[in-house]
Design a protein around this motif. Structure first.
Motif, PDB file in Angstrom:
ATOM      1  N   SER A  31      46.839  36.976  55.815  1.00  0.00           N
ATOM      2  CA  SER A  31      46.908  35.543  55.545  1.00  0.00           C
ATOM      3  C   SER A  31      46.970  35.353  54.031  1.00  0.00           C
ATOM      4  N   PRO A  32      47.487  34.219  53.550  1.00  0.00           N
ATOM      5  CA  PRO A  32      47.545  34.019  52.096  1.00  0.00           C
ATOM      6  C   PRO A  32      46.203  34.151  51.384  1.00  0.00           C
ATOM      7  N   PRO A  33      45.095  33.595  51.898  1.00  0.00           N
ATOM      8  CA  PRO A  33      43.832  33.801  51.173  1.00  0.00           C
ATOM      9  C   PRO A  33      43.418  35.266  51.099  1.00  0.00           C
ATOM     10  N   SER A  34      43.641  36.025  52.182  1.00  0.00           N
ATOM     11  CA  SER A  34      43.258  37.438  52.169  1.00  0.00           C
ATOM     12  C   SER A  34      44.174  38.252  51.264  1.00  0.00           C
ATOM     13  N   ALA A  35      45.466  37.931  51.240  1.00  0.00           N
ATOM     14  CA  ALA A  35      46.382  38.620  50.329  1.00  0.00           C
ATOM     15  C   ALA A  35      45.981  38.361  48.880  1.00  0.00           C
ATOM     16  N   ALA A  36      45.610  37.123  48.588  1.00  0.00           N
ATOM     17  CA  ALA A  36      45.167  36.796  47.224  1.00  0.00           C
ATOM     18  C   ALA A  36      43.899  37.566  46.871  1.00  0.00           C
ATOM     19  N   LEU A  37      42.972  37.692  47.819  1.00  0.00           N
ATOM     20  CA  LEU A  37      41.760  38.471  47.590  1.00  0.00           C
ATOM     21  C   LEU A  37      42.098  39.930  47.299  1.00  0.00           C
ATOM     22  N   ALA A  38      42.946  40.534  48.134  1.00  0.00           N
ATOM     23  CA  ALA A  38      43.285  41.951  47.966  1.00  0.00           C
ATOM     24  C   ALA A  38      43.993  42.200  46.645  1.00  0.00           C
ATOM     25  N   ASN A  39      44.985  41.379  46.331  1.00  0.00           N
ATOM     26  CA  ASN A  39      45.750  41.588  45.101  1.00  0.00           C
ATOM     27  C   ASN A  39      44.947  41.218  43.860  1.00  0.00           C
ATOM     28  N   GLY A  40      44.099  40.207  43.964  1.00  0.00           N
ATOM     29  CA  GLY A  40      43.268  39.837  42.824  1.00  0.00           C
ATOM     30  C   GLY A  40      42.239  40.904  42.494  1.00  0.00           C
ATOM     31  N   ALA A  41      41.630  41.465  43.523  1.00  0.00           N
ATOM     32  CA  ALA A  41      40.668  42.542  43.285  1.00  0.00           C
ATOM     33  C   ALA A  41      41.346  43.745  42.654  1.00  0.00           C
ATOM     34  N   ALA A  42      42.537  44.099  43.135  1.00  0.00           N
ATOM     35  CA  ALA A  42      43.268  45.230  42.560  1.00  0.00           C
ATOM     36  C   ALA A  42      43.665  44.957  41.113  1.00  0.00           C
ATOM     37  N   ALA A  43      44.076  43.723  40.828  1.00  0.00           N
ATOM     38  CA  ALA A  43      44.502  43.377  39.465  1.00  0.00           C
ATOM     39  C   ALA A  43      43.365  43.495  38.465  1.00  0.00           C
ATOM     40  N   HIS A  44      42.126  43.361  38.949  1.00  0.00           N
ATOM     41  CA  HIS A  44      40.962  43.383  38.048  1.00  0.00           C
ATOM     42  C   HIS A  44      40.186  44.698  38.130  1.00  0.00           C
ATOM     43  N   ALA A  45      40.580  45.585  39.053  1.00  0.00           N
ATOM     44  CA  ALA A  45      39.770  46.765  39.354  1.00  0.00           C
ATOM     45  C   ALA A  45      39.687  47.755  38.209  1.00  0.00           C
ATOM     46  N   LEU A  46      40.730  47.864  37.415  1.00  0.00           N
ATOM     47  CA  LEU A  46      40.728  48.817  36.307  1.00  0.00           C
ATOM     48  C   LEU A  46      40.226  48.191  35.008  1.00  0.00           C
ATOM     49  N   ASP A  47      39.946  46.895  35.043  1.00  0.00           N
ATOM     50  CA  ASP A  47      39.597  46.144  33.828  1.00  0.00           C
ATOM     51  C   ASP A  47      40.639  46.375  32.740  1.00  0.00           C
ATOM     52  N   PHE A  48      41.885  46.313  33.158  1.00  0.00           N
ATOM     53  CA  PHE A  48      43.024  46.624  32.289  1.00  0.00           C
ATOM     54  C   PHE A  48      43.956  45.430  32.175  1.00  0.00           C
ATOM     55  N   ASP A  49      43.549  44.282  32.703  1.00  0.00           N
ATOM     56  CA  ASP A  49      44.409  43.106  32.822  1.00  0.00           C
ATOM     57  C   ASP A  49      44.276  42.198  31.604  1.00  0.00           C
ATOM     58  N   ASP A  50      45.275  41.329  31.431  1.00  0.00           N
ATOM     59  CA  ASP A  50      45.342  40.488  30.239  1.00  0.00           C
ATOM     60  C   ASP A  50      44.113  39.600  30.100  1.00  0.00           C
ATOM     61  N   GLN A  51      43.900  39.129  28.884  1.00  0.00           N
ATOM     62  CA  GLN A  51      42.719  38.313  28.598  1.00  0.00           C
ATOM     63  C   GLN A  51      42.998  37.379  27.435  1.00  0.00           C
ATOM     64  N   HIS A  52      42.454  36.182  27.524  1.00  0.00           N
ATOM     65  CA  HIS A  52      42.400  35.294  26.361  1.00  0.00           C
ATOM     66  C   HIS A  52      41.057  35.572  25.710  1.00  0.00           C
TER      67      HIS A  52
END
Length: 481
Positions: free
Chosen positions: A92-113
């Motif tokens: 479902s869209p909420p679960s896909a967002a959860l899975a992809n969001g967690a992966a995007a932040h898992a390495l602490d390598f993502d962009d930041q202001h």
């Protein structure tokens, strides 16, 4: 009547007086944005956000917690209108967002202001991708415009609420839920009232404590996913006509009063919105760990390049501002055997940098986080709250190294690699992208370049979700990180 009423039981704080339609007027402004109004350099930065974040998602395929999260979601959902990129599972869209969001932040390598202390694309991209997949045939231009809404507001919320992390909140989650709900609402073409309902629903769900990062636990990396999940749900409920909090920002139990104790500069959120772009101020991370460590890492690499060796060091001291120190300043405890603890530890990160003259994806994995030589140096290293450094400043750090022969070396830096003041160039960003996809997915350079090309031409796409999901590499069987 004003939205910011005071509570006689609370300690006296700043008095903030805003009109009761403050949130609605913000939403009205956003409905007037058009893709054609985005400056060319802002559009290019948004594309680089996409490339960087998709690379980091791929790099996290074997990161602790990500496999388990996807396995849990896959047990509950076998079909859906959106995609979890790792494994190409349908959710479902909420679960896909959860899975992809967690992966995007898992390495602490993502962009930041950096000044706002928000990671943005780990929330906004998963939110928009899931929304676009469900809607279908969303154009690349509409997607980029919505991305601009989310990224701009996330930064401005973090800047306006200038000490949120110092109060113990996780700004990526709190402000990301709000900003991404508006981005998704803009993608759904909601009017101002619909956007306010989406924002109100998001505020009703917004949460996130900094304790998970201070404790070095996996819930920290899930936070971006939780925020993206809430944002998707909020936008679609707003589209369905459900009413949300009418004064999510300005109310006497709204964000500014309840969460921020009225210690807010609201003009930063609204002044020159749509003409002065905070998107230009974002940083890309050169090292896969908490941003608070980055200046100390760069100094450690420089010291090693100048001939200082770990065996030469009798003691090392890392001076940093109070918020950084609270976040990464505790002694390194190797007994925890925790990747997240290593990512959120200045002593380990500096010791790793001085030992290897580099810090990369392989620096924060097992068994590297228990390397005896690095642990020995980390034990000689302590972080301190330096009163000479502005408490909320993320960039400055000073290093004092005492050598065995009695010499003392002191180095200070007030800039941070990857920021607009010390930027990564596009070649460095692409090298990071290729390394992430190879590290996590075993992707070839051809596969990585196919995804990069799809992103750089995204403004021409007639179905942006299909273009991104179709070009994202399939995972190969490789040794877990």
């Amino acid at each position: 009547m004003t939205g910011a009423q005071t509570d006689p039981l609370r300690p006296a704080a700043a008095v903030l007086r805003l009109d009761d339609d403050y949130s609605l007027r913000l939403c009205q402004q956003l409905t007037r944005w058009r893709y054609e109004d985005l400056p060319a350099d802002v559009v290019r930065t948004l594309k680089l956000f996409l490339i960087d974040t998709l690379g980091v998602i791929g790099g996290a395929a074997h990161a602790p917690g990500i496999r388990e999260l996807n396995q849990r979601l896959a047990r509950w959902e076998t079909t859906g209108s959106a995609t979890g990129l790792i494994g190409k599972r349908r959710y479902s869209p909420p679960s896909a967002a959860l899975a992809n969001g967690a992966a995007a932040h898992a390495l602490d390598f993502d962009d930041q202001h950096d000044p706002a202390r928000v990671h943005t694309s780990c929330v906004v991209l998963p939110t928009l991708l899931a929304t676009a997949e469900d809607v279908g045939h969303v154009s690349g231009r509409d997607f980029l415009l919505a991305y601009a809404v989310g990224a701009e507001l996330h930064a401005r919320l973090g800047l306006a609420c200038y000490n949120s992390l110092g109060k113990g909140w996780h700004p990526t989650m709190i402000f990301g839920t709000l900003a991404a709900s508006l981005a998704a609402g803009r993608l759904l073409k909601l009017d101002a009232e619909g956007l306010r309902n989406a924002l109100g629903m998001a505020f009703h769900q917004a949460s996130g404590s900094a304790q998970s990062m201070r404790d070095g636990v996996l819930s920290k990396r899930l936070g971006a996913g939780f925020a993206a999940r809430a944002a998707v749900l909020s936008a679609f409920l707003g589209a369905d006509g459900l009413t949300g909090t009418r004064r999510p920002l300005e109310g006497n139990a709204g964000l500014f009063s309840l969460y921020e104790r009225n210690e807010v500069k609201p003009e930063i959120l609204t002044d020159a919105l749509g003409s002065h772009w905070r998107i230009r101020e974002y940083s890309f991370k050169p090292y896969p760990c908490c941003r608070c460590n980055h200046t100390a890492i760069s100094i450690g690499i420089t010291l090693r390049e100048q001939g200082v060796k770990p065996g030469d060091v009798k003691a090392a001291e890392i001076g940093m501002g109070n918020v950084n120190w609270l976040t990464v300043g505790e002694p390194y405890d190797v007994r925890r055997d925790s990747v997240v603890h290593a990512q959120f530890n200045a002593a380990y990160s500096f010791a790793r940098a001085l030992t290897d003259a580099r810090v990369d994806l392989r620096s924060y994995r097992k068994p590297a986080i228990s390397d005896p030589a690095v642990i020995a140096l980390a034990a000689k290293t302590r972080a301190v709250d330096d009163p000479a450094i502005e408490p909320a400043a993320i960039e400055p750090a000073r290093i004092k190294v005492t050598l065995n022969d009695g010499r003392v070396i002191e180095v200070r830096s007030d800039t941070i690699k990857g920021s607009p003041q010390e930027p990564m160039n596009e070649d460095e960003l692409l090298a990071k992208f290729h390394d992430c996809l190879e590290f996590g997915l075993g992707a070839t350079r051809v596969e990585a370049d196919r995804l990069a090309d799809a992103v750089m031409n995204i403004d021409k796409a007639t179905d942006v979700a299909a273009a991104i999901v179709g070009a994202f590499p399939q995972r190969k069987k490789i040794k877990p990180a």
